[in-house]
Design a protein around this motif. Sequence first.
Motif, PDB file in Angstrom:
ATOM      1  N   ASP A 155       0.831  -1.220   0.000  1.00 59.09           N
ATOM      2  CA  ASP A 155       0.000   0.000   0.000  1.00 59.09           C
ATOM      3  C   ASP A 155       0.859   1.260   0.000  1.00 59.09           C
ATOM      4  O   ASP A 155       0.407   2.336   0.346  1.00 59.09           O
ATOM      5  N   HIS A 156       2.136   1.123  -0.380  1.00 60.08           N
ATOM      6  CA  HIS A 156       3.005   2.301  -0.394  1.00 60.08           C
ATOM      7  C   HIS A 156       2.501   3.294  -1.437  1.00 60.08           C
ATOM      8  O   HIS A 156       2.163   2.909  -2.553  1.00 60.08           O
ATOM      9  N   PRO A 157       2.428   4.574  -1.067  1.00 62.05           N
ATOM     10  CA  PRO A 157       1.863   5.562  -1.997  1.00 62.05           C
ATOM     11  C   PRO A 157       2.606   5.635  -3.339  1.00 62.05           C
ATOM     12  O   PRO A 157       1.992   5.963  -4.355  1.00 62.05           O
ATOM     13  N   ALA A 158       3.912   5.304  -3.342  1.00 62.51           N
ATOM     14  CA  ALA A 158       4.666   5.389  -4.593  1.00 62.51           C
ATOM     15  C   ALA A 158       4.106   4.449  -5.650  1.00 62.51           C
ATOM     16  O   ALA A 158       4.314   4.640  -6.843  1.00 62.51           O
ATOM     17  N   ARG A 159       3.378   3.427  -5.205  1.00 55.47           N
ATOM     18  CA  ARG A 159       2.824   2.478  -6.172  1.00 55.47           C
ATOM     19  C   ARG A 159       1.596   3.027  -6.884  1.00 55.47           C
ATOM     20  O   ARG A 159       1.140   2.452  -7.854  1.00 55.47           O
ATOM     21  N   GLY A 160       1.051   4.109  -6.364  1.00 54.13           N
ATOM     22  CA  GLY A 160      -0.192   4.634  -6.918  1.00 54.13           C
ATOM     23  C   GLY A 160      -0.008   5.214  -8.302  1.00 54.13           C
ATOM     24  O   GLY A 160       1.101   5.540  -8.726  1.00 54.13           O
ATOM     25  N   SER A 161      -1.128   5.340  -9.006  1.00 55.61           N
ATOM     26  CA  SER A 161      -1.044   5.855 -10.369  1.00 55.61           C
ATOM     27  C   SER A 161      -0.796   7.359 -10.372  1.00 55.61           C
ATOM     28  O   SER A 161      -0.601   7.953 -11.422  1.00 55.61           O
ATOM     29  N   ALA A 162      -0.773   7.971  -9.195  1.00 50.23           N
ATOM     30  CA  ALA A 162      -0.425   9.387  -9.139  1.00 50.23           C
ATOM     31  C   ALA A 162       1.094   9.554  -9.187  1.00 50.23           C
ATOM     32  O   ALA A 162       1.598  10.644  -9.468  1.00 50.23           O
ATOM     33  N   ASP A 163       1.835   8.485  -8.885  1.00 48.88           N
ATOM     34  CA  ASP A 163       3.294   8.588  -8.828  1.00 48.88           C
ATOM     35  C   ASP A 163       3.988   7.767  -9.905  1.00 48.88           C
ATOM     36  O   ASP A 163       5.094   8.085 -10.308  1.00 48.88           O
TER      37      ASP A 163
END
Lengths: 357, 665
Positions: A155-163
């Motif tokens: 669930d690390h934010p870096a994995r999100g499609s925003a990054d």
Amino acid sequence: MEPSLLPIDILDAQQGFPEALAACKDLDGLMRLKGVYIGREGSHSARLMELLKAASKERKRELGGAINVLKNAWEEALKARQSELEAARRQLATFGNTWDPDLPPPIPARGAMHPLNQLIDRLVDVFRPLGYHVEEGPEIETEAHNFDGLNIPADHPARGSADTFYFEKYPELLLRTHTSPVQVRTLLRLAPHIQEKGGIRFLAPGRVYRKDEIDPTHSPMFHQVEGMLVGHDIGMHHLKGTLAYAMKALFGPAAEVRFRPSYFPFVEPGCEVDVRCPLCGGSGCRVCKQSGWVELLGAGLVHPNVLAYAGIDSNIWSGFAFGMGVERIAMMVSQTPDLRLFFENDQRFLKTMGGLD
Amino acid sequence: MLIEIKALRQELPGLCDIEPLALCELLASLGFPVDAVDTSNGATVFEVDVTANRGDVLSHRGLARDLAAKLDMELSTLPVTTLREGAALLPVRLESEACPLYATAILELGKAQGTPSEVQVFLGHMGASAKNLPPVDASNEILHRLGQPTHAFDADTLQGALIVRWAREGEKIVTLDGVERTLTHQDLVIADEAGAIALAGVMGGDSTKVTAATQRVLLESAFFDPRTVRATAHRHNLHTDASYRFGRGADPAMAQMARDLLVQRLEAWAGAKLVGAWTAGAVPPTAPPIPYNQTLLERVAGEPIPRLEALALLKRLGCQMAPEPGCLQVVAPSWRHDLSIADDLAEEILRLRGYAKIPSALPPLEGAPEPLSKDYLKRRQLASKLAHLGFCQTVTYGFVDPLESQEGNPQVDEQAWRTLKNPLGEEYSLMRGTLLRDLRDTAALNLDRGAREVRLFEIAPVFVAQPQDATTPIRECWTLALAWAGETGGEDPLTPVRKVSALAGKSHLIGVLKALDVPDAAIRAFERWPLAGVVGGAKNQLGWQFEVSLEAIPDAADRVIPAFKAFSRFPSVERDLSLLVKLDQGYRPLADAMTAKVRTSAREAFQELRCVDVFRHKSLPEGRQAWLLRLRFQHPARTLTSEEVDGWMASALDVARSLGAELRG
């Protein structure tokens, strides 16, 4: 000799001779003058010869003498002028065969390697004596290599499609966000041979992508150089010794490094590494914000989970890893005010900043 | 995170003797660099950078605690009186493991007296404006001081029991910011019997918020699972002070104490009367103990560290030692969710000792170094060669505009496979299949900016979709592209100006490719030579461009010095042949035919045939041009006679004649 011996027009010609001779600026003119005065036909001397032929016997002697004097004077003067003019022409010819070396020479075109590539190559050269070789990986990676293998939580934010950039047709594929997946690939590939190889050490330079808007300090694509070493009993002191050597090799013998604790999921302990500001030498300047230090890279000891992911026993093997942003160092060292200049590729920038190796 | 020095010193009085600048250094040495110092509002406020793993220092108390461990100082005692809890005044049902602990209290507010001015100032320094509603301001203050987010509901708006549960798919809530949010079953909510009243750990709901008219409040001080809070904050793009702290892990042991402090503040600030306090659930069990590993510690540290020193440092951090037979176990304090393995303990010990103390040594070389890879060397050598040949290396993004790349690449279907799902914009959505477009744009940009001559190259991967290949559906193919545009020469008396875009200009670029050992076949197969672009608003032929896969370029030779090749020491003979050929005569067929013929007769003596001049002029017969061909002969073992060379030249001329050429008189 009495002047009356000769006709008036000859006397005029005689009077005008020096001036006409001086007026001859080239050999062609001189040849024409020569024709007029002493030419075979129609010249003044030809007419004089006719006069002489027609003269009475008693006058012939006297007239002949006068004519000879006159003709000789003309011939000599013409000859002298001819050699003068010939010398001048030779002189010119000599000039024509010279070339002024001060004229702008043709200069072979100068190209340049891109400053970022130059810096990467330089880093490879710096680490080469320590036994590092170059490992590379694809820019299109899997989540497994880019995140899972590096102990980055699901669930690390870096994995999100925003990054992170993902692909339309392949949900599992992404553009790598760092060069660290090369660690994972290399560890996986070399793990079975690690014993015979006596450990692993390599540098991984490459292009990486993050979903940042383009502005003076951000770019959706940039370069990183990652380094990794796995061996027996590797500790933080080895990381320090290695980076201290590398920074000296890169910035000169006065370069010092400083470690500060930090956190990256794929290392434990983790640290940020500062180097004594290469621009002011530590006395404080705009680049180091008066602190005397500039932050250069992130590093740490390889997390046991990263080794375990590749099937390497962390009870036997340990290692360190470090990573740096190539643009960051390039901008810092060169004081380039805008990151976009590196990707705009204006030849004036490239020739000044890159150059030949 | 913002830290007010005054408030920090209240938590750790020993800091009073430390100047702010020294404090910055100290914090950096602990791993919390100070990004900015603000002294503009009569107080010193640090902006402290905290790494993602350290939820425990996201408050004055938390940061002070870490400093206290570093400096071996005592934290001040919290002025808290533990409340005596009673029976639940309202049922609180914890239906999810994501909320193991929920401490609460109900108070009746007295005549509102308002938030003390020093608290209002403190909140101002924290970047939060005081609302002058004591329940709200006190909750905020406790968050910044202790790191425990709390919440106050208007108790009179609640309907029935309080339930901490997963939201129903599509359930709606209007949060405090006035936005209606649609929830998923992965969002944890606080609900009453009428529906959701707060997004757990993220933000309260609008319908139950405390206002100036509120008479009774219900306080919440709970522990929420960090992952759940992070996911909800991320899903709703709602990043709050509370979600920041719960998301990085709050201290479950702090929940009740924070509630008690909140009650005390409301009693003091608002004349509130406690109606009752109670707690649902319990503090979750601590993480399993970590085996202490002295060997690992010394390996990581690079030097011996006395065990007693190491254990003392861990104790200062709040760790407890549980000696077990054969192995010492370390129990991390409730606020340190980041400690789970022996390596974490080693890091903590080094951190408190100071990273500056770590010695420096080069690791021994345990095995033989590997050579640099051929691919890397090839690219590096190519770049260097091209730079020396006068070309500038460019670096451009890997993604391009799908519309523009279609020219010369009509397989739109194929493009779909290398399209990004979430590009920065449509113009950056396609992983490029060619470098030529970027090179062309860069050339046009340079010409537009007044460059007379543009010579560029790029070495980068291009992307080839191969959907039938499951393991590598998008292949990356390292490619070299070159462009030469503008006009060359004219900078000195000896080099005349030539337009690169002229037809003959292509030869310049082909010459470069040959210098790079690009095989003839690859050069001949290339289709897209003309470099056309928009310069100064008009579409122009700019010059020439070329692209070749690096695979087509031979690797650098394996041998350091190539194998010896004998060369002839006998004189070489050059003869010129001036031919009149048809204007449409191709050079290659003529040259190939002549070469083949001469080679059969002259064999090893034949060295080379090349055209050294092309003359086109109206003085020549109509439809004809003159080529000056130069043939070179040299025998490896003897001197050639002029008769034999004459013979070979005659045979060459015969071939030329048979192809329609004639000797130029």
